[in-house]
Design a protein around this motif. Structure first.
Motif, PDB file in Angstrom:
ATOM      1  N   ALA A 172      -4.151   2.662  -9.745  1.00  0.00           N
ATOM      2  CA  ALA A 172      -5.103   3.780  -9.749  1.00  0.00           C
ATOM      3  C   ALA A 172      -5.396   4.266 -11.155  1.00  0.00           C
ATOM      4  O   ALA A 172      -6.488   4.790 -11.424  1.00  0.00           O
ATOM      5  N   ILE A 218       0.897   1.796  -6.537  1.00  0.00           N
ATOM      6  CA  ILE A 218      -0.398   2.452  -6.323  1.00  0.00           C
ATOM      7  C   ILE A 218      -0.770   3.309  -7.526  1.00  0.00           C
ATOM      8  O   ILE A 218      -1.934   3.345  -7.950  1.00  0.00           O
ATOM      9  N   VAL A 240      -4.566   7.175  -0.287  1.00  0.00           N
ATOM     10  CA  VAL A 240      -5.647   7.591  -1.186  1.00  0.00           C
ATOM     11  C   VAL A 240      -5.257   8.851  -1.950  1.00  0.00           C
ATOM     12  O   VAL A 240      -5.551   8.988  -3.150  1.00  0.00           O
ATOM     13  N   CYS A 282     -13.629   7.568   1.003  1.00  0.00           N
ATOM     14  CA  CYS A 282     -13.767   6.395   0.141  1.00  0.00           C
ATOM     15  C   CYS A 282     -14.627   5.359   0.852  1.00  0.00           C
ATOM     16  O   CYS A 282     -14.656   5.315   2.079  1.00  0.00           O
ATOM     17  N   ASN A 298     -12.975   6.121  -7.648  1.00  0.00           N
ATOM     18  CA  ASN A 298     -12.946   4.688  -7.927  1.00  0.00           C
ATOM     19  C   ASN A 298     -12.044   3.929  -6.940  1.00  0.00           C
ATOM     20  O   ASN A 298     -11.596   2.827  -7.235  1.00  0.00           O
ATOM     21  N   ILE A 299     -11.804   4.514  -5.770  1.00  0.00           N
ATOM     22  CA  ILE A 299     -10.909   3.917  -4.785  1.00  0.00           C
ATOM     23  C   ILE A 299     -11.703   3.504  -3.543  1.00  0.00           C
ATOM     24  O   ILE A 299     -12.512   4.284  -3.022  1.00  0.00           O
ATOM     25  N   ALA A 317      -3.174   7.899  -4.833  1.00  0.00           N
ATOM     26  CA  ALA A 317      -3.969   7.260  -5.878  1.00  0.00           C
ATOM     27  C   ALA A 317      -4.770   8.285  -6.665  1.00  0.00           C
ATOM     28  O   ALA A 317      -4.823   8.235  -7.907  1.00  0.00           O
ATOM     29  N   LYS A 318      -5.380   9.218  -5.970  1.00  0.00           N
ATOM     30  CA  LYS A 318      -6.247  10.186  -6.661  1.00  0.00           C
ATOM     31  C   LYS A 318      -5.449  11.273  -7.376  1.00  0.00           C
ATOM     32  O   LYS A 318      -5.929  11.831  -8.370  1.00  0.00           O
ATOM     33  N   VAL A 360     -10.476   0.163  -7.538  1.00  0.00           N
ATOM     34  CA  VAL A 360      -9.386  -0.473  -6.801  1.00  0.00           C
ATOM     35  C   VAL A 360      -9.742  -0.568  -5.327  1.00  0.00           C
ATOM     36  O   VAL A 360     -10.165   0.420  -4.715  1.00  0.00           O
ATOM     37  N   ASN A 361      -9.576  -1.761  -4.776  1.00  0.00           N
ATOM     38  CA  ASN A 361      -9.729  -1.973  -3.339  1.00  0.00           C
ATOM     39  C   ASN A 361      -8.327  -2.013  -2.742  1.00  0.00           C
ATOM     40  O   ASN A 361      -7.591  -2.985  -2.927  1.00  0.00           O
ATOM     41  N   ILE A 362      -7.946  -0.957  -2.032  1.00  0.00           N
ATOM     42  CA  ILE A 362      -6.602  -0.859  -1.470  1.00  0.00           C
ATOM     43  C   ILE A 362      -6.632  -1.350  -0.030  1.00  0.00           C
ATOM     44  O   ILE A 362      -7.293  -0.754   0.830  1.00  0.00           O
ATOM     45  N   CYS A 412       0.807  -1.225   0.000  1.00  0.00           N
ATOM     46  CA  CYS A 412       0.000   0.000   0.000  1.00  0.00           C
ATOM     47  C   CYS A 412       0.842   1.277   0.000  1.00  0.00           C
ATOM     48  O   CYS A 412       0.339   2.341  -0.353  1.00  0.00           O
TER      49      CYS A 412
END
Length: 278
Positions: A124, A120, A147, A189, A159-160, A150-151, A130-132, A114
């Motif tokens: 992403a 990541i 997060v 999220c 979508n996270i 990712a964003k 995606v399930n982190i 993670c």
């Protein structure tokens, strides 16, 4: 958040991610997916099937890892085609993300990875939800930075998801702090609780991990009562014979009874609202 054509979050019903830890055969994979589809359809629980094509983090080279990416993805594509459910699998290498994203509906990241920025970024920007999973070594508040990475990579797409799977507590032991589920909401999220890996005992059997599956319903009930978007549970027709994570898998024959209770708890909690958020 829209996930596989259904909405997820605290204003929506609990969804389920479930399946065997690793693909053991095409026939068993299809059978389990079909049984889970029937159960969840009867209970009106949105469902995503999960199984891994490769377990790259096994304790020993002598234990079963899976059939590999090509054969594993072929079998997952058959689950989509024959059973008609969305599928999720985990990815352990950023260079496999594009190939995996061409088949699956949702990508999952191993907890250990993670904090790996390039990894990541790759998941992403895959174009898939995606399930982190939160690392066993992270405080729940640290998921904000994961997060954010990712964003920043995907331009802020919604979508996270973030997933709790327990925190390391001494040797070969995990503990689940239910406060973390509330804290992780601050990522904005959907929060998922992994009820089966939370009872895992990493490396607890020397060349493989152990587990205490009898506590799966205990933690699952508590997590749903705390308020979550979804729950993750690995399940197997015969956990004692499972090729990976059998000691922490919930038996398939007991899934429907547990899901009935979790759905009832979820409805009650979400109907009442969350006083801590007012």
């Amino acid at each position: 958040m829209k996930l596989c054509n259904f909405d997820v979050g605290l204003n929506h019903p609990l969804f389920l991610i479930a399946g065997p830890c690793v693909i053991e055969s095409e026939a068993m994979t299809l059978d389990v997916a079909g049984q889970l589809k029937e159960m969840t359809a009867a209970l009106n629980i949105p469902f995503i099937f999960k199984s891994s094509y490769d377990k790259a983090n096994r304790s020993s080279n002598k234990t079963f890892r899976g059939f590999g990416i090509d054969e594993g993805l072929r079998i997952l594509s058959e689950v989509k085609k024959q059973i008609g459910v969305p599928v999720l699998t985990d990815v352990h290498d950023q260079f496999q993300v594009e190939q995996v994203a061409s088949i699956v509906d949702v990508i999952q990241t191993p907890a250990f990875l993670c904090r790996q920025t390039d990894f990541i970024t790759a998941v992403a920007t895959s174009g898939k939800p995606v399930n982190i999973k939160k690392g066993q070594f992270l405080a729940p508040g640290d998921m904000k930075q994961v997060v954010t990475k990712a964003k920043e990579a995907n331009g802020g797409l919604d979508n996270i998801m973030v997933c709790e799977r327990g925190a390391s507590f001494g040797y070969n032991t995990l503990v689940s702090d239910m406060r973390s589920l509330s804290i992780m909401r601050e990522t904005n999220c959907p929060v998922v609780f992994d009820a089966t890996h939370s009872v895992q005992q990493p490396g607890g059997q020397g060349d493989k991990s152990g587990g205490q599956s009898e506590f799966v319903p205990v933690l699952a009930r508590a997590a749903v009562a705390s308020g979550i978007a979804g729950i993750f549970m690995e399940t197997h027709p015969n956990p004692k014979e499972a090729l990976s994570d059998g000691p922490n898998a919930w038996p398939l024959k007991k899934m429907k009874a547990l899901l009935e209770l979790l759905a009832e708890i979820d409805r009650s909690v979400k109907k009442a609202g969350f006083i801590e958020m007012s």
